[in-house]
Every structure is written in C-alpha cells, then in structure tokens.
Design a protein around this motif. Structure first.
Motif, PDB file in Angstrom:
ATOM      1  N   TYR A 162      -0.412   5.669  -7.503  1.00 32.98           N
ATOM      2  CA  TYR A 162      -1.582   4.853  -7.842  1.00 32.98           C
ATOM      3  C   TYR A 162      -2.728   5.197  -6.907  1.00 32.98           C
ATOM      4  O   TYR A 162      -2.536   5.365  -5.709  1.00 32.98           O
ATOM      5  N   SER A 163      -3.924   5.289  -7.473  1.00 36.70           N
ATOM      6  CA  SER A 163      -5.091   5.686  -6.687  1.00 36.70           C
ATOM      7  C   SER A 163      -5.577   4.561  -5.778  1.00 36.70           C
ATOM      8  O   SER A 163      -6.296   4.810  -4.817  1.00 36.70           O
ATOM      9  N   SER A 164      -5.190   3.337  -6.100  1.00 34.13           N
ATOM     10  CA  SER A 164      -5.596   2.215  -5.254  1.00 34.13           C
ATOM     11  C   SER A 164      -4.534   1.123  -5.299  1.00 34.13           C
ATOM     12  O   SER A 164      -3.760   1.023  -6.256  1.00 34.13           O
ATOM     13  N   GLU A 165      -4.544   0.322  -4.267  1.00 33.11           N
ATOM     14  CA  GLU A 165      -3.644  -0.819  -4.213  1.00 33.11           C
ATOM     15  C   GLU A 165      -3.977  -1.808  -5.328  1.00 33.11           C
ATOM     16  O   GLU A 165      -3.096  -2.445  -5.902  1.00 33.11           O
ATOM     17  N   SER A 166      -5.261  -1.894  -5.662  1.00 28.85           N
ATOM     18  CA  SER A 166      -5.700  -2.794  -6.721  1.00 28.85           C
ATOM     19  C   SER A 166      -5.140  -2.378  -8.079  1.00 28.85           C
ATOM     20  O   SER A 166      -4.636  -3.219  -8.836  1.00 28.85           O
ATOM     21  N   ALA A 167      -5.214  -1.094  -8.395  1.00 27.32           N
ATOM     22  CA  ALA A 167      -4.675  -0.606  -9.672  1.00 27.32           C
ATOM     23  C   ALA A 167      -3.170  -0.858  -9.747  1.00 27.32           C
ATOM     24  O   ALA A 167      -2.644  -1.286 -10.784  1.00 27.32           O
TER      25      ALA A 167
ATOM     26  N   ALA B 284       2.364   1.632  -3.527  1.00 33.66           N
ATOM     27  CA  ALA B 284       1.340   2.093  -4.477  1.00 33.66           C
ATOM     28  C   ALA B 284       1.107   3.592  -4.318  1.00 33.66           C
ATOM     29  O   ALA B 284       1.069   4.331  -5.310  1.00 33.66           O
ATOM     30  N   ALA B 285       0.976   4.047  -3.092  1.00 35.64           N
ATOM     31  CA  ALA B 285       0.737   5.471  -2.840  1.00 35.64           C
ATOM     32  C   ALA B 285       1.932   6.312  -3.291  1.00 35.64           C
ATOM     33  O   ALA B 285       1.765   7.371  -3.908  1.00 35.64           O
TER      34      ALA B 285
ATOM     35  N   SER C  29       0.824  -1.213   0.000  1.00 27.61           N
ATOM     36  CA  SER C  29       0.000   0.000   0.000  1.00 27.61           C
ATOM     37  C   SER C  29       0.857   1.262   0.000  1.00 27.61           C
ATOM     38  O   SER C  29       0.559   2.227  -0.701  1.00 27.61           O
TER      39      SER C  29
ATOM     40  N   HIS D 141      -2.512  -4.636 -10.349  1.00 31.45           N
ATOM     41  CA  HIS D 141      -2.716  -5.039 -11.743  1.00 31.45           C
ATOM     42  C   HIS D 141      -1.519  -4.630 -12.606  1.00 31.45           C
ATOM     43  O   HIS D 141      -1.068  -5.404 -13.455  1.00 31.45           O
TER      44      HIS D 141
END
Length: 138
Positions: A99-104, A94-95, A91, A107
């Motif tokens: 990235y707007s989300s951990e999911s994005a 990602a931040a 997390s 992927h």
C-alpha cells in the motif's frame, strides 16, 4: 485458514481450493498468494495466465465465488490481520502489503473488517474479540 476455506466451499463447489485444480485460475491464485504486495490489476492477472480479462473474470468468479480483485483484497487483509496479531505496526503492515499509504491500507482494512487497523492493533493488547472477514464485500 485451510479449514475456513473448506468450510466456505462445502456444498457450494466454490472456494479457492477448488479453483486450484483449474490450470489457469489456479495459477492466478498462486500469483496473488506468492506476491500479494504486487500492484495486480485484472488485466495483469489475465495476461499472466493468457486469458482475456472478461473470460478470466467470469471463470474466476464461477470457481471462487467472488471477483478476482475482491479475492485479492480479502487475501491481503487476511495477511494484514495475521501481521497485526503478531504485533506488527499498521505502517509496517501497509508497506509490506504494497500500500502506498497507511490511509489507503486503513480504508481497505475497514472495508473488509468494519474497523480501522489501528483499533484492531490496539485491541490485541487488551484481548478485544475481533471478527473474521465477512463472506461478501459490500
């Protein structure tokens, strides 16, 4: 990383190191490297170096060997891999990379490395071998 880039470009005339000598494309690469978390678009990069999108994309690909946004994705994922190797959480990584989300982020990471970042993060503790990014995105 420098050695890998030189190996990649050897004999082909391709690679970001060779592209750095081009004033405009070099500037675009520096912008991506200096601010990987920025929400870059093809248009924003082309505007930043005073080129049309199509001319920028064509010149970038001819010098670097891949499209600008594919290059940016791979650069971000190299940074992510390094962060995860140093123990950063998925997390936080990602931040940090915008990235707007951990999911994005997950992927994108899986697209480049073929594994989810959480699996990579856990593998660091167990000593699991993890491959470098493939040369081409699918």
């Amino acid at each position: 990383m420098l050695r890998a880039a030189l190996d990649q470009s050897a004999g082909e005339g391709l690679g970001w190191i060779n592209a750095l000598v081009d004033a405009r494309i070099g500037k675009a690469i520096r912008l991506m490297h200096e601010n990987a978390a920025h929400p870059w678009t093809l248009e924003a990069l082309a505007d930043a170096i005073a080129m049309s999108r199509s001319a920028f994309s064509k010149r970038f690909k001819s010098l670097v060997g891949q499209a600008p946004l594919d290059y940016l994705l791979r650069w971000r994922m190299r940074l992510a891999r390094d962060q995860l190797r140093r123990g950063a959480t998925v997390s936080a990584t990602a931040a940090q990379l915008g990235y707007s989300s951990e999911s994005a982020f997950g992927h994108a990471f899986k697209r480049v490395y073929g594994r989810a970042p959480k699996r990579y993060w856990r593998g660091q503790a167990t000593g699991e071998k993890f491959p470098n990014a493939p040369n081409k995105l699918s």
